[in-house]
Scaffold this motif. Structure first.
Motif, mmCIF file in Angstrom:
data_model
loop_
_atom_site.group_PDB
_atom_site.id
_atom_site.type_symbol
_atom_site.label_atom_id
_atom_site.label_comp_id
_atom_site.label_asym_id
_atom_site.label_seq_id
_atom_site.Cartn_x
_atom_site.Cartn_y
_atom_site.Cartn_z
ATOM 1 N N LEU A 43 0.836 -1.197 0.000
ATOM 2 C CA LEU A 43 0.000 0.000 0.000
ATOM 3 C C LEU A 43 0.872 1.249 0.000
ATOM 4 C CD1 LEU A 43 -3.282 0.695 1.652
ATOM 5 C CD2 LEU A 43 -1.419 2.230 2.274
ATOM 6 N N ARG A 44 0.434 2.255 -0.776
ATOM 7 C CA ARG A 44 1.122 3.541 -0.805
ATOM 8 C C ARG A 44 0.108 4.673 -0.730
ATOM 9 N NH1 ARG A 44 4.454 0.268 -0.352
ATOM 10 N NH2 ARG A 44 6.370 -0.051 -1.512
ATOM 11 N N VAL A 45 0.399 5.647 0.122
ATOM 12 C CA VAL A 45 -0.326 6.912 0.112
ATOM 13 C C VAL A 45 0.452 7.781 -0.863
ATOM 14 C CG1 VAL A 45 -1.027 8.929 1.453
ATOM 15 C CG2 VAL A 45 -1.058 6.653 2.510
ATOM 16 N N ILE A 46 -0.185 8.173 -1.968
ATOM 17 C CA ILE A 46 0.559 8.934 -2.983
ATOM 18 C C ILE A 46 0.042 10.369 -3.135
ATOM 19 C CG2 ILE A 46 1.377 6.902 -4.186
ATOM 20 C CD1 ILE A 46 -0.721 7.344 -6.310
ATOM 21 N N GLY A 47 -0.762 10.782 -2.185
ATOM 22 C CA GLY A 47 -1.245 12.157 -2.163
ATOM 23 C C GLY A 47 -2.230 12.332 -1.034
ATOM 24 N N PRO A 48 -2.646 13.547 -0.768
ATOM 25 C CA PRO A 48 -3.564 13.783 0.346
ATOM 26 C C PRO A 48 -4.948 13.164 0.127
ATOM 27 C CG PRO A 48 -3.170 15.817 -0.860
ATOM 28 C CD PRO A 48 -2.240 14.788 -1.426
ATOM 29 N N ASN A 49 -5.271 12.817 -1.103
ATOM 30 C CA ASN A 49 -6.564 12.201 -1.388
ATOM 31 C C ASN A 49 -6.425 10.977 -2.293
ATOM 32 O OD1 ASN A 49 -7.267 15.367 -1.050
ATOM 33 N ND2 ASN A 49 -8.877 14.051 -0.238
ATOM 34 N N ARG A 50 -5.270 10.310 -2.241
ATOM 35 C CA ARG A 50 -5.074 9.157 -3.123
ATOM 36 C C ARG A 50 -4.222 8.088 -2.452
ATOM 37 N NH1 ARG A 50 -2.232 9.207 -9.028
ATOM 38 N NH2 ARG A 50 -2.956 7.150 -9.712
ATOM 39 N N ILE A 51 -4.748 6.864 -2.514
ATOM 40 C CA ILE A 51 -4.059 5.679 -2.004
ATOM 41 C C ILE A 51 -4.115 4.627 -3.100
ATOM 42 C CG2 ILE A 51 -4.162 3.777 -0.335
ATOM 43 C CD1 ILE A 51 -5.429 5.722 1.649
ATOM 44 N N VAL A 52 -3.021 3.918 -3.289
ATOM 45 C CA VAL A 52 -3.022 2.761 -4.184
ATOM 46 C C VAL A 52 -2.539 1.547 -3.395
ATOM 47 C CG1 VAL A 52 -2.736 4.071 -6.323
ATOM 48 C CG2 VAL A 52 -0.715 3.263 -5.108
ATOM 49 N N TRP A 53 -3.133 0.397 -3.726
ATOM 50 C CA TRP A 53 -2.626 -0.830 -3.124
ATOM 51 C C TRP A 53 -2.654 -1.949 -4.136
ATOM 52 C CZ3 TRP A 53 -6.031 -4.976 -1.989
ATOM 53 C CH2 TRP A 53 -7.386 -4.667 -1.922
ATOM 54 N N MET A 54 -1.599 -2.764 -4.070
ATOM 55 C CA MET A 54 -1.437 -3.882 -4.977
ATOM 56 C C MET A 54 -2.101 -5.103 -4.356
ATOM 57 S SD MET A 54 1.983 -5.534 -6.633
ATOM 58 C CE MET A 54 2.122 -4.292 -7.924
ATOM 59 N N ASN A 55 -2.948 -5.723 -5.129
ATOM 60 C CA ASN A 55 -3.657 -6.910 -4.667
ATOM 61 C C ASN A 55 -2.928 -8.146 -5.175
ATOM 62 O OD1 ASN A 55 -5.716 -8.229 -3.313
ATOM 63 N ND2 ASN A 55 -7.038 -8.277 -5.094
#
Length: 180
Positions: A43-55
């Motif tokens: 999981l990465r927080v890549i901005g104040p309103n964006r998170i990505v996570w690899m499944n």
């Protein structure tokens, strides 16, 4: 007392990055609600309103199926160590598969994993913290190596065959969109 925020601030980001586990919640308009624990470095927080996570490949694929019907998602972290805290991020997400536009850019944020099945890209519209006073203390020992051993024993074709057998439909029988 619960507090709400319009975005992920630096204290929230730091808390998220310190946790070894997070939980994802999703649901279609009908059927079962799914809550899954996730770990690893996914999981990465890549901005104040964006998170990505690899499944990573697993026994089910509920989140992907739910997002085909409704793009709502909730992520939750809770502290099992020093400071009691529960943090939830609410928003909408989209699913990316290998070969989709944006996959390579987002996949580069994570350690390579042969059984990466999707990346979920979440737009966060609300962050909520609450006390976590009833969450027990638990010690982190280590990551499990079970998934890596499973992957190492499989060819890429074996992993895709597993997707066909186990990951094409949700437990409610809905398609998940995983490519085969």
């Amino acid at each position: 007392m619960a507090k709400q925020f319009p975005q992920i601030d630096e204290a929230h980001r730091k808390f998220i990055e310190e946790q070894h586990i997070f939980f994802t919640g999703s649901a279609g308009p009908e059927g079962r609600v799914n809550i899954s624990p996730k770990g690893m470095d996914s999981l990465r927080v890549i901005g104040p309103n964006r998170i990505v996570w690899m499944n990573i490949t697993g026994s089910g694929n509920e989140t992907a199926g739910h997002l085909l019907e409704s793009d709502r998602m909730t992520l939750m972290w809770c502290s099992f160590t020093t400071r009691p805290l529960i943090l939830r991020c609410y928003g909408n997400a989209r699913t990316l598969h290998i070969g989709d536009a944006g996959w390579d850019e987002l996949a580069a944020l994570f350690p390579a994993h042969r059984s990466a099945r999707q990346i979920f890209d979440m737009s966060v519209d609300r962050v909520q913290t609450s006390c976590g006073y009833a969450v027990p203390f638990m010690d982190y020992r280590s990551e499990r190596d079970t998934m890596q051993k499973w992957v190492d024993a499989k060819s890429d074709e074996d992993i895709r065959a597993y997707w066909v057998e186990k990951n094409q439909k949700t437990i409610d029988g809905k398609p998940t969109g995983v490519p085969v």
